[in-house]
Design a protein around this motif. Sequence first.
Motif, PDB file in Angstrom:
ATOM      1  N   LYS A  18       0.805  -1.227   0.000  1.00  0.00           N
ATOM      2  CA  LYS A  18       0.000   0.000   0.000  1.00  0.00           C
ATOM      3  C   LYS A  18       0.839   1.280   0.000  1.00  0.00           C
ATOM      4  CE  LYS A  18      -4.325  -1.783   1.879  1.00  0.00           C
ATOM      5  NZ  LYS A  18      -5.442  -1.468   2.802  1.00  0.00           N
ATOM      6  N   ASP A  19       2.132   1.164   0.313  1.00  0.00           N
ATOM      7  CA  ASP A  19       2.970   2.365   0.242  1.00  0.00           C
ATOM      8  C   ASP A  19       3.045   2.909  -1.183  1.00  0.00           C
ATOM      9  OD1 ASP A  19       3.455   2.288   2.927  1.00  0.00           O
ATOM     10  OD2 ASP A  19       5.470   1.454   2.768  1.00  0.00           O
ATOM     11  N   PHE A  20       2.681   2.088  -2.169  1.00  0.00           N
ATOM     12  CA  PHE A  20       2.652   2.590  -3.546  1.00  0.00           C
ATOM     13  C   PHE A  20       1.686   3.771  -3.685  1.00  0.00           C
ATOM     14  CE2 PHE A  20       4.046  -1.675  -5.625  1.00  0.00           C
ATOM     15  CZ  PHE A  20       5.366  -1.276  -5.605  1.00  0.00           C
ATOM     16  N   HIS A  21       0.654   3.805  -2.855  1.00  0.00           N
ATOM     17  CA  HIS A  21      -0.252   4.953  -2.916  1.00  0.00           C
ATOM     18  C   HIS A  21       0.512   6.250  -2.604  1.00  0.00           C
ATOM     19  CE1 HIS A  21      -3.805   2.573  -3.490  1.00  0.00           C
ATOM     20  NE2 HIS A  21      -3.692   1.944  -2.349  1.00  0.00           N
ATOM     21  N   GLY A  22       1.420   6.152  -1.644  1.00  0.00           N
ATOM     22  CA  GLY A  22       2.218   7.327  -1.286  1.00  0.00           C
ATOM     23  C   GLY A  22       3.127   7.760  -2.419  1.00  0.00           C
ATOM     24  N   ALA A  23       3.673   6.798  -3.145  1.00  0.00           N
ATOM     25  CA  ALA A  23       4.530   7.145  -4.287  1.00  0.00           C
ATOM     26  C   ALA A  23       3.714   7.825  -5.379  1.00  0.00           C
ATOM     27  CB  ALA A  23       5.200   5.882  -4.834  1.00  0.00           C
ATOM     28  N   LEU A  24       2.511   7.316  -5.624  1.00  0.00           N
ATOM     29  CA  LEU A  24       1.662   7.949  -6.635  1.00  0.00           C
ATOM     30  C   LEU A  24       1.275   9.360  -6.197  1.00  0.00           C
ATOM     31  CD1 LEU A  24       0.096   7.798  -9.297  1.00  0.00           C
ATOM     32  CD2 LEU A  24      -1.815   6.787  -8.033  1.00  0.00           C
ATOM     33  N   ASN A  26       2.965  11.385  -4.298  1.00  0.00           N
ATOM     34  CA  ASN A  26       4.134  12.244  -4.519  1.00  0.00           C
ATOM     35  C   ASN A  26       4.287  12.596  -5.989  1.00  0.00           C
ATOM     36  OD1 ASN A  26       6.331  12.870  -2.227  1.00  0.00           O
ATOM     37  ND2 ASN A  26       5.143  11.063  -1.657  1.00  0.00           N
ATOM     38  N   ALA A  27       3.979  11.651  -6.851  1.00  0.00           N
ATOM     39  CA  ALA A  27       4.075  11.922  -8.290  1.00  0.00           C
ATOM     40  C   ALA A  27       3.076  13.018  -8.691  1.00  0.00           C
ATOM     41  CB  ALA A  27       3.798  10.647  -9.081  1.00  0.00           C
ATOM     42  N   ILE A  29       1.847  15.335  -6.736  1.00  0.00           N
ATOM     43  CA  ILE A  29       2.331  16.607  -6.167  1.00  0.00           C
ATOM     44  C   ILE A  29       3.421  17.189  -7.064  1.00  0.00           C
ATOM     45  CG2 ILE A  29       3.588  17.617  -4.220  1.00  0.00           C
ATOM     46  CD1 ILE A  29       2.119  15.488  -2.432  1.00  0.00           C
ATOM     47  N   TYR A  30       4.332  16.333  -7.500  1.00  0.00           N
ATOM     48  CA  TYR A  30       5.429  16.789  -8.368  1.00  0.00           C
ATOM     49  C   TYR A  30       4.885  17.361  -9.678  1.00  0.00           C
ATOM     50  CZ  TYR A  30       9.514  16.599 -11.418  1.00  0.00           C
ATOM     51  OH  TYR A  30      10.515  16.932 -12.299  1.00  0.00           O
ATOM     52  N   GLU A  33       3.256  20.724  -9.085  1.00  0.00           N
ATOM     53  CA  GLU A  33       4.214  21.793  -8.777  1.00  0.00           C
ATOM     54  C   GLU A  33       5.025  22.176 -10.020  1.00  0.00           C
ATOM     55  OE1 GLU A  33       6.588  20.265  -5.588  1.00  0.00           O
ATOM     56  OE2 GLU A  33       5.105  20.772  -4.045  1.00  0.00           O
ATOM     57  N   HIS A 109       2.329   9.790   4.875  1.00  0.00           N
ATOM     58  CA  HIS A 109       2.621  10.191   3.500  1.00  0.00           C
ATOM     59  C   HIS A 109       1.835  11.455   3.153  1.00  0.00           C
ATOM     60  CE1 HIS A 109       4.737   6.478   2.913  1.00  0.00           C
ATOM     61  NE2 HIS A 109       3.664   5.732   3.003  1.00  0.00           N
ATOM     62  N   ARG A 110       2.417  12.271   2.311  1.00  0.00           N
ATOM     63  CA  ARG A 110       1.713  13.470   1.837  1.00  0.00           C
ATOM     64  C   ARG A 110       0.607  13.051   0.873  1.00  0.00           C
ATOM     65  NH1 ARG A 110       5.832  17.303  -0.897  1.00  0.00           N
ATOM     66  NH2 ARG A 110       6.351  15.375  -1.987  1.00  0.00           N
TER      67      ARG A 110
ATOM     68  N   PHE B   7      -0.323   0.206  -9.440  1.00  0.00           N
ATOM     69  CA  PHE B   7       0.617   1.324  -9.384  1.00  0.00           C
ATOM     70  C   PHE B   7       1.754   1.176 -10.387  1.00  0.00           C
ATOM     71  CE2 PHE B   7       4.721   2.859  -7.808  1.00  0.00           C
ATOM     72  CZ  PHE B   7       4.487   4.218  -7.896  1.00  0.00           C
ATOM     73  N   PHE B  30      12.458  13.680 -11.847  1.00  0.00           N
ATOM     74  CA  PHE B  30      11.393  13.150 -10.992  1.00  0.00           C
ATOM     75  C   PHE B  30      11.918  12.070 -10.053  1.00  0.00           C
ATOM     76  CE2 PHE B  30       8.350   9.686 -10.258  1.00  0.00           C
ATOM     77  CZ  PHE B  30       7.539  10.338  -9.336  1.00  0.00           C
ATOM     78  N   PHE B  38      10.371  10.791  -0.700  1.00  0.00           N
ATOM     79  CA  PHE B  38       9.576   9.602  -0.388  1.00  0.00           C
ATOM     80  C   PHE B  38      10.376   8.497   0.280  1.00  0.00           C
ATOM     81  CE2 PHE B  38       7.226   5.683  -1.681  1.00  0.00           C
ATOM     82  CZ  PHE B  38       6.076   5.941  -0.930  1.00  0.00           C
TER      83      PHE B  38
END
Lengths: 159, 159
Positions: A18-24, A26-27, A29-30, A33, A109-110, B7, B30, B38
Motif C-alpha cells: 500500500k505504500d505505492f499509494h504514497g509514491a503515486l 508524490n508523483a 504533487i510533483y 508543482e 505520507h503526503r 501502481f 522526478f 519519499f
Amino acid sequence: MPTEVMDRRAADNEYLHKDFHGALSNALIYLEERFGPDAVRDYLRQFARAYYAPLRAELRERGLAAMAERLRQVYADEGADIELELGDDELIVRVAKCPAVSHMRAHGHRVSRMWRETISAVNEAICEDSAYDFDLVDFDELTGRSVQRFHRRGEEGSA
Amino acid sequence: MISCKEFIPAYSELFRYLEERGGHDEVVRFWEYLSDNFLGNLRELVEEHGLRGCWMYWSHTLNEEAADFTMELDEEAGEFSITMHKCPSKGMLLALEHVEPYHDYCSHCDTLYRRVLEPLGFEYDVDLSECDQARCRLVVRDRAGGREPGTGNRQPGSG
C-alpha cells in the motif's frame, strides 16, 4: 555473526504494497508543482486510456456491469467496504473511507490535493468513447469518502 | 481509485509522460525528487542501523511486493545484497500485453537508492544487464568497512 540470508519465492507472499499509494501521491504533487494541475489530469487520462483499454472495451460491450465488477475487486483487494447500486443506465458507488487515503494518512505520507483526480480523471477517461459518463458527486479530502456516479450519457439524476 | 496493485503500470506510464514533456532528463529529475521526498524511511533506517537498515527496509517492501529474491547481509564484511530472481514490477510490465513498459523503467532503482545511500557513506552498485528478464542484482557496501553487527556502529579501527 554469519551472513544472514532471506530467500523468498513470489508465492510466499500476497502482493499488496500500500505504500505505492504514497509514491503515486508524490508523483501527483510533483506534476502539479512542476507543470500545473492540467498536467496531473493529462497524465492520469493518458494512463487510464492505455492501461484500462481492456476495461474500456468491456464497458462498451457489456455496459456498467463490467465497471461494477472491477470496482468490487479493487476495493476488496484493499480491504474496503463499498456500496454499489447497479441499474441498466446508472451505477452509484459509495465509498465510506478510501483505503489509499487512509493508508497514506496513517503512515505520514503526503496526500496530493489533487488525489480526487485519481477517481474523476481516471473514470472519465475510461468512459470516453462509450455510452457512459462519470461524475464524482462527492469527495471528502480528509478521508477520501466518496460518492461516484456512472450514467448513460444524457441521463440526468442525483446520487 | 487506482489500486496499489495497479501502481506499477501507472509508474511506468508516468515516466513515459514525463519523457514526452521534457525528455529523459525530466524523468531523472522526478526520480531525484521521489528519492528526496519519499525515501525518508530508508534514510532513517540506514542512519540508525547502518547496513542492517537496508535489510530492514527491503525486508518490508520486497515481501509486500511478493518478490522472488535472495537477500544477504554480512555486517562484519560490510556488505548487503539483493539478488532479484524475478522482479514483481518488471515482471508485471513484461506480462502486460496491451501496454509497453517504459524503455528505461528499471533505472529508477539506480537513481532512487543511490541518492539515499551514497551520501550516508555507502557504495551502491546495481547490475541491470538482465532487467529485460526481470532479473537484477544490487550490492551496498560500507565504505568504512565492517560494523559491529546489529548496532550500525563502525568496528574499532575500521576508519
